[in-house]
Motif scaffolding. Structure first.
Motif, PDB file in Angstrom:
ATOM      1  N   PHE A  45     -18.042  58.846  24.797  1.00  0.00           N
ATOM      2  CA  PHE A  45     -16.790  58.631  24.069  1.00  0.00           C
ATOM      3  C   PHE A  45     -16.668  59.642  22.933  1.00  0.00           C
ATOM      4  O   PHE A  45     -17.663  60.181  22.460  1.00  0.00           O
ATOM      5  CB  PHE A  45     -16.665  57.194  23.555  1.00  0.00           C
ATOM      6  N   ILE A  46     -15.429  59.901  22.544  1.00  0.00           N
ATOM      7  CA  ILE A  46     -15.136  60.854  21.476  1.00  0.00           C
ATOM      8  C   ILE A  46     -14.898  60.090  20.181  1.00  0.00           C
ATOM      9  O   ILE A  46     -14.112  59.136  20.147  1.00  0.00           O
ATOM     10  CB  ILE A  46     -13.872  61.688  21.802  1.00  0.00           C
ATOM     11  N   LYS A  48     -14.360  61.231  16.003  1.00  0.00           N
ATOM     12  CA  LYS A  48     -14.237  62.328  15.028  1.00  0.00           C
ATOM     13  C   LYS A  48     -14.479  63.669  15.688  1.00  0.00           C
ATOM     14  O   LYS A  48     -15.157  64.542  15.143  1.00  0.00           O
ATOM     15  CB  LYS A  48     -15.162  62.099  13.842  1.00  0.00           C
ATOM     16  N   GLY A  49     -13.963  63.816  16.919  1.00  0.00           N
ATOM     17  CA  GLY A  49     -14.055  65.080  17.642  1.00  0.00           C
ATOM     18  C   GLY A  49     -15.401  65.360  18.279  1.00  0.00           C
ATOM     19  O   GLY A  49     -15.577  66.377  18.931  1.00  0.00           O
ATOM     20  N   ARG A  50     -16.366  64.457  18.129  1.00  0.00           N
ATOM     21  CA  ARG A  50     -17.695  64.642  18.717  1.00  0.00           C
ATOM     22  C   ARG A  50     -17.868  63.717  19.913  1.00  0.00           C
ATOM     23  O   ARG A  50     -17.291  62.627  19.962  1.00  0.00           O
ATOM     24  CB  ARG A  50     -18.790  64.335  17.694  1.00  0.00           C
ATOM     25  N   CYS A  51     -18.707  64.127  20.830  1.00  0.00           N
ATOM     26  CA  CYS A  51     -18.979  63.354  22.034  1.00  0.00           C
ATOM     27  C   CYS A  51     -20.277  62.564  21.849  1.00  0.00           C
ATOM     28  O   CYS A  51     -21.307  63.128  21.495  1.00  0.00           O
ATOM     29  CB  CYS A  51     -19.100  64.303  23.223  1.00  0.00           C
ATOM     30  N   SER A  68     -17.435  52.816  21.502  1.00  0.00           N
ATOM     31  CA  SER A  68     -16.015  52.773  21.813  1.00  0.00           C
ATOM     32  C   SER A  68     -15.805  51.995  23.113  1.00  0.00           C
ATOM     33  O   SER A  68     -16.643  52.029  24.014  1.00  0.00           O
ATOM     34  CB  SER A  68     -15.481  54.194  21.976  1.00  0.00           C
ATOM     35  N   ASN A  72     -11.996  57.656  24.316  1.00  0.00           N
ATOM     36  CA  ASN A  72     -11.561  58.408  23.146  1.00  0.00           C
ATOM     37  C   ASN A  72     -11.230  57.459  22.000  1.00  0.00           C
ATOM     38  O   ASN A  72     -10.104  57.003  21.851  1.00  0.00           O
ATOM     39  CB  ASN A  72     -10.346  59.273  23.494  1.00  0.00           C
ATOM     40  N   ASP A  74     -10.992  58.250  18.896  1.00  0.00           N
ATOM     41  CA  ASP A  74     -10.055  58.907  17.985  1.00  0.00           C
ATOM     42  C   ASP A  74      -8.606  58.565  18.337  1.00  0.00           C
ATOM     43  O   ASP A  74      -7.768  58.398  17.460  1.00  0.00           O
ATOM     44  CB  ASP A  74     -10.231  60.431  18.018  1.00  0.00           C
TER      45      ASP A  74
END
Length: 86
Positions: A45-46, A48-51, A68, A72, A74
């Protein structure tokens, strides 16, 4: 019960997403309602832009791990607390 109202199913009171109390009278323990019960983590899952490939403690005030419920966070903002053993 939540704020003097009785609910018999999930509610969106004060939330963009359906949720339910884990106690008969709300005591700040709750979870999001999903088509699955109990909801399952989605990996990766993403956030804050990180995986992320597993539960994380990042940005959780109680130093507990979370994940999450969608691919995603975010975009969707749906999450749950992970098992205390993770």
């Amino acid at each position: 019960m939540y704020q003097e109202a009785t609910y018999y199913s999930c509610t969106t009171a004060r939330s963009d997403y359906a949720w339910c109390s884990l106690d008969a009278k709300f005591r700040r323990q709750w979870r999001y309602c999903t088509g699955q019960d109990p909801p399952k983590c989605t990996f990766p899952f993403i956030f804050k832009g990180r995986c992320f490939q597993r539960c994380t403690k990042e940005h959780y005030l109680l130093n507990r791990s979370w994940c999450s419920l969608t691919g995603n966070y975010d975009k969707d903002g749906k999450w749950k607390q992970c098992s205390p053993h993770k």
